[in-house]
Design a protein around this motif. Structure first.
Motif, PDB file in Angstrom:
ATOM      1  N   LEU A   1      53.681  36.537  71.759  1.00 28.23           N
ATOM      2  CA  LEU A   1      52.512  35.527  71.139  1.00 28.23           C
ATOM      3  C   LEU A   1      52.512  35.911  69.447  1.00 28.23           C
ATOM      4  O   LEU A   1      51.651  37.390  69.159  1.00 28.23           O
ATOM      5  CB  LEU A   1      51.612  35.608  72.015  1.00 28.23           C
ATOM      6  CG  LEU A   1      51.596  34.956  73.489  1.00 28.23           C
ATOM      7  CD1 LEU A   1      50.880  34.246  74.052  1.00 28.23           C
ATOM      8  CD2 LEU A   1      52.322  32.824  73.125  1.00 28.23           C
ATOM      9  N   PRO A   2      51.433  35.051  68.574  1.00 29.90           N
ATOM     10  CA  PRO A   2      51.087  35.515  67.013  1.00 29.90           C
ATOM     11  C   PRO A   2      49.623  35.895  67.132  1.00 29.90           C
ATOM     12  O   PRO A   2      49.305  36.331  67.979  1.00 29.90           O
ATOM     13  CB  PRO A   2      51.014  34.587  66.383  1.00 29.90           C
ATOM     14  CG  PRO A   2      50.887  32.963  67.532  1.00 29.90           C
ATOM     15  CD  PRO A   2      51.196  33.319  69.042  1.00 29.90           C
ATOM     16  N   VAL A   3      49.593  36.661  66.198  1.00 26.26           N
ATOM     17  CA  VAL A   3      48.275  36.828  66.318  1.00 26.26           C
ATOM     18  C   VAL A   3      47.122  35.613  65.044  1.00 26.26           C
ATOM     19  O   VAL A   3      48.114  35.205  64.122  1.00 26.26           O
ATOM     20  CB  VAL A   3      47.883  37.868  64.968  1.00 26.26           C
ATOM     21  CG1 VAL A   3      46.670  38.071  64.649  1.00 26.26           C
ATOM     22  CG2 VAL A   3      48.710  39.015  65.558  1.00 26.26           C
ATOM     23  N   ILE A   4      46.233  35.708  65.910  1.00 26.62           N
ATOM     24  CA  ILE A   4      45.373  33.785  65.270  1.00 26.62           C
ATOM     25  C   ILE A   4      44.025  34.270  64.572  1.00 26.62           C
ATOM     26  O   ILE A   4      42.820  34.929  65.343  1.00 26.62           O
ATOM     27  CB  ILE A   4      45.755  33.254  65.877  1.00 26.62           C
ATOM     28  CG1 ILE A   4      44.438  32.807  67.318  1.00 26.62           C
ATOM     29  CG2 ILE A   4      47.264  32.618  66.792  1.00 26.62           C
ATOM     30  CD1 ILE A   4      45.174  31.727  68.196  1.00 26.62           C
ATOM     31  N   ILE A   5      43.843  33.047  63.762  1.00 29.47           N
ATOM     32  CA  ILE A   5      42.873  33.677  63.795  1.00 29.47           C
ATOM     33  C   ILE A   5      41.810  32.526  64.162  1.00 29.47           C
ATOM     34  O   ILE A   5      41.884  31.830  64.794  1.00 29.47           O
ATOM     35  CB  ILE A   5      42.261  32.609  62.681  1.00 29.47           C
ATOM     36  CG1 ILE A   5      43.119  33.885  61.117  1.00 29.47           C
ATOM     37  CG2 ILE A   5      40.509  33.243  61.678  1.00 29.47           C
ATOM     38  CD1 ILE A   5      42.687  34.930  61.046  1.00 29.47           C
ATOM     39  N   CYS A   6      40.757  33.526  65.720  1.00 27.77           N
ATOM     40  CA  CYS A   6      39.954  32.267  66.191  1.00 27.77           C
ATOM     41  C   CYS A   6      38.979  32.984  66.525  1.00 27.77           C
ATOM     42  O   CYS A   6      37.887  34.069  66.365  1.00 27.77           O
ATOM     43  CB  CYS A   6      41.118  31.947  67.591  1.00 27.77           C
ATOM     44  SG  CYS A   6      41.219  33.268  68.407  1.00 27.77           S
TER      45      CYS A   6
END
Lengths: 216, 143
Positions: free
Chosen positions: A98-103
């Motif tokens: 899975l990605p690294v996301i801004i959240c």
């Protein structure tokens, strides 16, 4: 403040119910046993309800804290928290890299946790299988969580995201009717969407999207 | 198991005090338990002032302290606490925190350097056993 007062009062009720049972169990007849069981169940349910409502109210006005979050770590932590239930149900949960996301980490954690626990809960099979799938769209990340559970009739697909809407009685599946409403709020806070594709008996797939550029 | 000599419960809720006292009695970890209903009463009790003037009881060894209380709350109590002569002070203070202010109050409790632990109400027997064991390993080696 109100929720804390509510919870403390509830905890007093459940503590004394427990003590009552511990001390007087030998002299209870069947009736007394059943009455006490009703009180125990109701206060336990009320505690869960208060917890869920507290989260629901905080999702509304809490200032969002956007930061890079590695979803692989987040998911492994969630699965670790749920390992007892996963083991009991013999569930198999798979997910890709899975990605690294801004959240907002706390909210996204809540989102995944709610959806995964739902798919563990609404199940009559002994081998639940859940697949978590991820796609990067142009403006949004899209995820879906697919299970082989009891499924949801098409006419209920919108209703389930409203607060306190439940499709099952307490005897079939325990719940407060707040979980998916919380998911909807979280996804709204991340400028995305949440929906379900499902039919009865055939499992359900919950889709959600989160805006990629959530910095602004 | 060796017992703790004296435990002081400080909480404004009679039902919480009753329950906590009951748990301490059932787990049989203390010789004596006393309840105070706010920080001021607890201070009076420890210093044998006010309505406790001239009373004759041992010093508390462990204090369970609520934060939200009328007259003098838990943090105000902790502010006054260092002014008490050392020989009258308890070896351990454990604070009751509430869910809504958990993070804020926990940080504040740690900052005082006087709090051994912070827990949710009410007391559980297993926790009391752990406390009794810790107390003896830490403070009663000579005994």
């Amino acid at each position: 403040m109100a929720s804390h007062d509510l919870k403390e009062t509830l905890r007093t009720i459940s503590s004394f119910t427990k003590l009552f049972r511990e001390e007087y169990q030998p002299v209870f007849d069947d009736n007394a046993n059943q009455y006490l069981e009703f009180i125990e169940n109701a206060s336990r349910r009320m505690i869960t309800l208060t917890d869920d409502l507290l989260i629901y109210s905080q999702l509304d006005n809490k200032s969002l804290n956007f930061q890079p979050v590695d979803l692989n770590i987040l998911l492994s932590e969630i699965l670790d928290d749920l390992r007892q239930r996963i083991k009991e149900k013999n569930a198999v949960i798979s997910y890709p890299d899975l990605p690294v996301i801004i959240c907002d980490m706390i909210q996204i954690r809540q989102l995944f946790q709610n959806l995964i626990s739902n798919s563990l809960k609404y199940h009559d099979d002994t081998h639940p299988i859940k697949d978590i799938v991820f796609e990067a769209l142009r403006t949004h990340y899209q995820f879906y969580i697919k299970d082989n559970g009891i499924g949801i009739e098409t006419k209920h697909h919108k209703k389930i995201f409203e607060v306190f809407k439940r499709l099952h009685g307490q005897n079939d599946f325990d719940g407060t009717g707040i979980g998916l409403a919380n998911c909807k709020r979280i996804v709204d806070n991340h400028k995305g969407n949440i929906w379900v594709k499902s039919s009865l008996v055939k499992g359900a797939t919950f889709y959600f999207t989160l805006l990629k550029n959530n910095n602004s | 198991m060796k017992k703790i000599n004296f435990i002081l419960l400080v909480d404004d809720s009679p039902s919480t005090n009753f329950f906590n006292k009951k748990m301490i009695e059932m787990s049989d970890i203390a010789h004596e338990v006393h309840e105070a209903y706010n920080g001021l009463e607890a201070l009076d009790y420890i210093c044998k002032k006010g309505k406790y003037k001239g009373a004759n009881f041992p010093k508390p060894n462990v204090i369970f302290l609520d934060i939200n209380m009328p007259l003098m709350d838990g943090f105000e109590f902790l502010e006054q606490y260092p002014k008490i002569p050392k020989e009258k002070r308890a070896e351990m203070i454990i604070v009751f925190l509430t869910t809504s202010n958990w993070c804020k109050d926990k940080a504040k409790a740690i900052d005082t350097n006087m709090v051994y632990d912070y827990i949710e109400k009410p007391l559980q027997k297993d926790y009391l056993f752990t406390i009794a064991e810790y107390y003896h390993s830490r403070f009663m080696i000579k005994a």
